[in-house]
Design a protein around this motif. Structure first.
Motif, mmCIF file in Angstrom:
data_model
loop_
_atom_site.group_PDB
_atom_site.id
_atom_site.type_symbol
_atom_site.label_atom_id
_atom_site.label_comp_id
_atom_site.label_asym_id
_atom_site.label_seq_id
_atom_site.Cartn_x
_atom_site.Cartn_y
_atom_site.Cartn_z
ATOM 1 N N ILE B 6 0.851 -1.210 0.000
ATOM 2 C CA ILE B 6 0.000 0.000 0.000
ATOM 3 C C ILE B 6 0.881 1.253 0.000
ATOM 4 N N ASP B 7 0.589 2.170 -0.921
ATOM 5 C CA ASP B 7 1.185 3.510 -0.842
ATOM 6 C C ASP B 7 0.069 4.529 -1.005
ATOM 7 N N SER B 8 -0.223 5.243 0.069
ATOM 8 C CA SER B 8 -1.321 6.225 0.024
ATOM 9 C C SER B 8 -0.796 7.613 0.356
ATOM 10 N N SER B 9 0.485 7.833 0.092
ATOM 11 C CA SER B 9 1.099 9.107 0.496
ATOM 12 C C SER B 9 0.920 10.196 -0.563
ATOM 13 N N ARG B 10 0.417 9.806 -1.737
ATOM 14 C CA ARG B 10 0.301 10.777 -2.836
ATOM 15 C C ARG B 10 -1.138 10.849 -3.323
ATOM 16 N N LYS B 11 -1.383 11.699 -4.342
ATOM 17 C CA LYS B 11 -2.734 11.817 -4.901
ATOM 18 C C LYS B 11 -3.162 10.498 -5.521
ATOM 19 N N THR B 12 -2.177 9.792 -6.081
ATOM 20 C CA THR B 12 -2.468 8.486 -6.656
ATOM 21 C C THR B 12 -2.320 7.449 -5.559
ATOM 22 N N VAL B 62 4.079 -1.320 3.622
ATOM 23 C CA VAL B 62 3.441 -0.010 3.481
ATOM 24 C C VAL B 62 4.514 1.079 3.436
ATOM 25 N N LEU B 63 4.307 2.055 2.559
ATOM 26 C CA LEU B 63 5.195 3.218 2.546
ATOM 27 C C LEU B 63 4.645 4.196 3.586
ATOM 28 N N ASN B 64 5.526 4.657 4.489
ATOM 29 C CA ASN B 64 5.009 5.422 5.641
ATOM 30 C C ASN B 64 5.304 6.916 5.583
ATOM 31 N N GLY B 65 5.479 7.452 4.375
ATOM 32 C CA GLY B 65 5.658 8.899 4.234
ATOM 33 C C GLY B 65 7.126 9.247 4.040
ATOM 34 N N PRO B 66 7.437 10.521 3.916
ATOM 35 C CA PRO B 66 6.560 11.682 4.043
ATOM 36 C C PRO B 66 5.668 11.869 2.815
ATOM 37 N N GLY B 67 4.653 12.723 3.014
ATOM 38 C CA GLY B 67 3.707 13.019 1.941
ATOM 39 C C GLY B 67 2.463 13.600 2.557
ATOM 40 N N SER B 68 1.313 13.308 1.964
ATOM 41 C CA SER B 68 0.048 13.823 2.487
ATOM 42 C C SER B 68 -0.211 13.213 3.873
ATOM 43 N N PHE B 69 -0.320 14.076 4.890
ATOM 44 C CA PHE B 69 -0.507 13.592 6.278
ATOM 45 C C PHE B 69 -1.701 12.635 6.359
ATOM 46 N N THR B 70 -2.836 13.106 5.843
ATOM 47 C CA THR B 70 -4.058 12.302 5.933
ATOM 48 C C THR B 70 -3.932 11.037 5.096
ATOM 49 N N GLY B 71 -3.380 11.184 3.906
ATOM 50 C CA GLY B 71 -3.208 10.036 3.016
ATOM 51 C C GLY B 71 -2.404 8.928 3.679
ATOM 52 N N ILE B 72 -1.266 9.274 4.249
ATOM 53 C CA ILE B 72 -0.418 8.240 4.856
ATOM 54 C C ILE B 72 -1.142 7.553 6.001
ATOM 55 N N ARG B 73 -1.906 8.351 6.760
ATOM 56 C CA ARG B 73 -2.605 7.751 7.910
ATOM 57 C C ARG B 73 -3.615 6.704 7.460
ATOM 58 N N ASN B 95 9.030 6.839 1.940
ATOM 59 C CA ASN B 95 8.921 7.159 0.510
ATOM 60 C C ASN B 95 10.216 7.697 -0.084
ATOM 61 N N LEU B 96 11.038 8.379 0.741
ATOM 62 C CA LEU B 96 12.299 8.915 0.213
ATOM 63 C C LEU B 96 13.257 7.781 -0.119
ATOM 64 N N GLU B 97 13.313 6.793 0.782
ATOM 65 C CA GLU B 97 14.192 5.647 0.551
ATOM 66 C C GLU B 97 13.657 4.803 -0.615
ATOM 67 N N ALA B 98 12.326 4.684 -0.690
ATOM 68 C CA ALA B 98 11.719 3.901 -1.774
ATOM 69 C C ALA B 98 12.097 4.469 -3.147
ATOM 70 N N LEU B 99 12.238 5.801 -3.210
ATOM 71 C CA LEU B 99 12.567 6.448 -4.488
ATOM 72 C C LEU B 99 13.963 6.095 -4.973
ATOM 73 N N LYS B 100 14.863 5.775 -4.043
ATOM 74 C CA LYS B 100 16.249 5.514 -4.461
ATOM 75 C C LYS B 100 16.460 4.061 -4.869
ATOM 76 N N GLU B 201 3.971 3.915 12.747
ATOM 77 C CA GLU B 201 3.274 5.186 12.569
ATOM 78 C C GLU B 201 3.898 5.926 11.392
ATOM 79 N N PRO B 202 3.164 6.887 10.834
ATOM 80 C CA PRO B 202 3.700 7.630 9.694
ATOM 81 C C PRO B 202 4.932 8.439 10.079
ATOM 82 N N ILE B 203 5.792 8.741 9.097
ATOM 83 C CA ILE B 203 6.804 9.758 9.357
ATOM 84 C C ILE B 203 6.340 11.030 8.656
ATOM 85 N N TYR B 204 6.317 12.093 9.430
ATOM 86 C CA TYR B 204 5.767 13.353 8.930
ATOM 87 C C TYR B 204 6.880 14.319 8.523
#
Lengths: 334, 213
Positions: B6-12, B62-73, B95-100, B201-204
């Motif tokens: 699950i990745d819910s940190s973005r609009k997609t 699960v990807l735990n952020g950073p990104g949309s606070f509500t989305g990640i939650r 999400n930052l580590e996932a990008l690399k 928990e998410p990382i904000y």
């Protein structure tokens, strides 16, 4: 008839809570994790912080509740969750967790109105006798609700501006009492005398309320006295404020009891813990010979037990939800 | 071995179920940030179509952020609840580590856009890791004589400025990608130690206004 066990979840504001309720009126176990000490620092509930703490605690609260009940989800028939009114981000955490539980355990999901929950907290103290009147008083609401059967609500009056709980908190802040102001104001008021003349809020024939005027009156009074170099007698001001607002609540409730010819009065919501209000309503119901139900103090503030009680009747009323369930922050009772 | 991602940190919103052979199902939905309307439906729909029972899932990633606070939650709450109640293993990756994942260079910089002059940045140089909410002028983003790859999901002002700043003194390669490389990301996350769902928990990274005061 087979017993019905409901696993209920409440996260509408700053309490993360889960509860297991049997047949809508027997509490098996309840866990409430309050964030009050976290929000005290900010003088009120910060929505983003509330949501963060719900996410952190949610599964721990569930586990603790099952442990306390010595049950597993195999013993549960339904999952229930508050879907409004409340803070969007806070409601969201409970709703998402409830949907996930429903998928994993294959138990149907019941959606519950938070204010119905407050009313149904009275199921733990007595049987409802219809028609009844519910006076709902909390940090977000001040309403008179008429019910002629289970889980059917008709709003006959409500506040036009601030809720009574908000007025308490704001007045408390002006006279220098920390958050949450309501319970501390109540204590202070017991020590004082009614010496300050405050305007009776919306003293008319309607069933609606207004508390912003009296709030402003207190603020102005404190400022004026300060400018004159006079101190404020906090105890007396608390007493005057409390007697004035309780007076108007009782007056309008009395009129509604008579007009709607109800058998019972229920008081519900956080402010129903207020001792002056409880005493005044008791006196009123004695006078009118109407039965009064008031929730145990522990069920006055937000908790999942009341959600589990309401959920049983919400289920009988067909209030089921699917995986699209979303928060409804402004959800009304009727 | 089945893993739900699950990745819910973005609009997609991205949901996928993978096994040894690759994707069992994968969905990418633009939810217009209303992830709560979609996430559980997407999971349920995917499982039904693939004829997989939720109890057959072995791992949750699960990807735990950073990104949309509500989305990640939304994503974290669903994932941790499922993993806890089903008694399954849970893995998280930010999400930052996932990008690399899948990239190699002396220095890797990943960014997630927030504002033109402030965004989430990951800096990976050997064993040195910085994952923070940084200003474009932050000293941590001042480098010299390095071979750098910048990886970002959007070509935004922040990334363009960062690229312009760094290329003056470094050898910089800018890589704008459409999406995460999900299979690689999932396999990378599964190599990490699993985490007790209660502790997730998410990382904000970014402070909210009330905390700043």
């Amino acid at each position: 008839m087979k017993d019905v066990f409901i696993f209920a979840i409440e996260t509408s504001c700053d309490e993360t809570s889960a509860s297991i309720i049997k047949n809508g009126n027997v509490e098996i176990a309840t866990v409430i994790l309050s964030q009050i000490d976290i929000h005290k620092e900010y003088g009120g509930v910060v929505p983003e912080i509330a949501s963060r703490n719900h996410t952190k605690a949610i599964t721990l609260v569930f586990e603790e509740c099952l442990k306390k009940a010595n049950m597993t989800f195999d013993d549960i028939d339904f999952i229930a969750v508050t879907y409004g009114p409340g803070l969007n981000g806070a409601l969201l955490v409970g709703i998402e967790a409830a949907k996930a539980l429903s998928l994993a355990t294959k138990k149907p999901l019941i959606k519950v109105n938070h204010m119905a929950g407050h009313i149904y907290a009275n199921k733990f103290v007595g049987t409802f006798k219809f028609p009844l009147l519910a006076l709902v008083v909390s940090g977000g609401h001040t309403e008179l609700i008429y019910m002629d059967k289970e889980y059917s609500f008709k709003k006959i009056g409500s506040t036009l501006d601030d809720s009574i709980g908000e007025a308490y908190d704001k007045v408390a802040r002006v006279i220098g009492i920390s958050y949450p102001g309501g319970p501390l104001m109540d204590k202070l008021a017991k020590k004082g005398r009614h010496t300050y003349n405050l305007p009776a809020p919306k003293d008319d024939n309607s069933y609606d309320f207004s508390f912003s005027g009296i709030k402003s009156a207190v603020i102005n009074l404190v400022h004026n006295e300060k400018q004159k170099g006079n101190g404020i007698n906090k105890e007396n001001l608390a007493t005057s404020f409390q007697e004035t607002v309780v007076g108007i609540l009782v007056k309008k409730t009395k009129k509604a009891i008579k007009e709607y010819n109800v058998k019972q009065l229920l008081v519900a919501g956080g402010v129903s813990a207020n001792s002056a209000l409880r005493d005044a309503l008791e006196k009123l119901c004695d006078e009118l010979n109407v039965e009064l139900l008031k929730p145990d103090i522990k069920y006055c503030t937000d908790n999942a037990a009341m959600i589990g009680a309401a959920a049983y009747y919400a289920y009988l009323n067909g209030q089921m939800a699917d995986f699209s369930l979303d928060p409804n922050p402004g959800l009304d009772l009727d | 071995m089945k893993t739900l991602f699950i990745d819910s940190s973005r609009k997609t919103l991205s949901v996928a179920l993978v096994n040894e052979d690759g994707f069992v199902f994968k969905s990418n939905v633009n939810t217009y940030s209303k992830h709560s309307n979609f996430l559980m439906n997407e999971i349920n729909k995917g499982l039904n179509t693939a004829k997989v029972n939720v109890s057959e899932i072995d791992n949750f990633v699960v990807l735990n952020g950073p990104g949309s606070f509500t989305g990640i939650r939304v994503g974290i709450t669903v994932a941790k609840t499922l993993a806890w109640v089903l008694g399954k293993k849970m893995y998280v990756l930010n999400n930052l580590e996932a990008l690399k994942v899948g990239n190699q260079n002396e220095v890797l910089i990943t960014t997630i856009y927030d504002k033109p002059d402030h965004s989430y940045v990951g800096i990976y140089e050997g064993n040195k890791v910085v994952e923070d909410y940084l200003s474009i002028d932050d000293d941590k983003l001042k480098m010299k004589d390095k071979n750098i790859t910048i990886i970002s999901l959007d070509e935004c002002d922040f990334v363009n400025k960062l690229y312009d700043n760094l290329k003056q003194y470094n050898n910089v390669n800018l890589k704008i990608i459409d999406d995460y490389e999900y299979l690689k990301v999932i396999n990378y996350a599964l190599l990490k130690p699993s985490i007790n769902p209660h502790l997730i928990e998410p990382i904000y990274l970014k402070k909210i206004d009330a905390q700043k005061k």
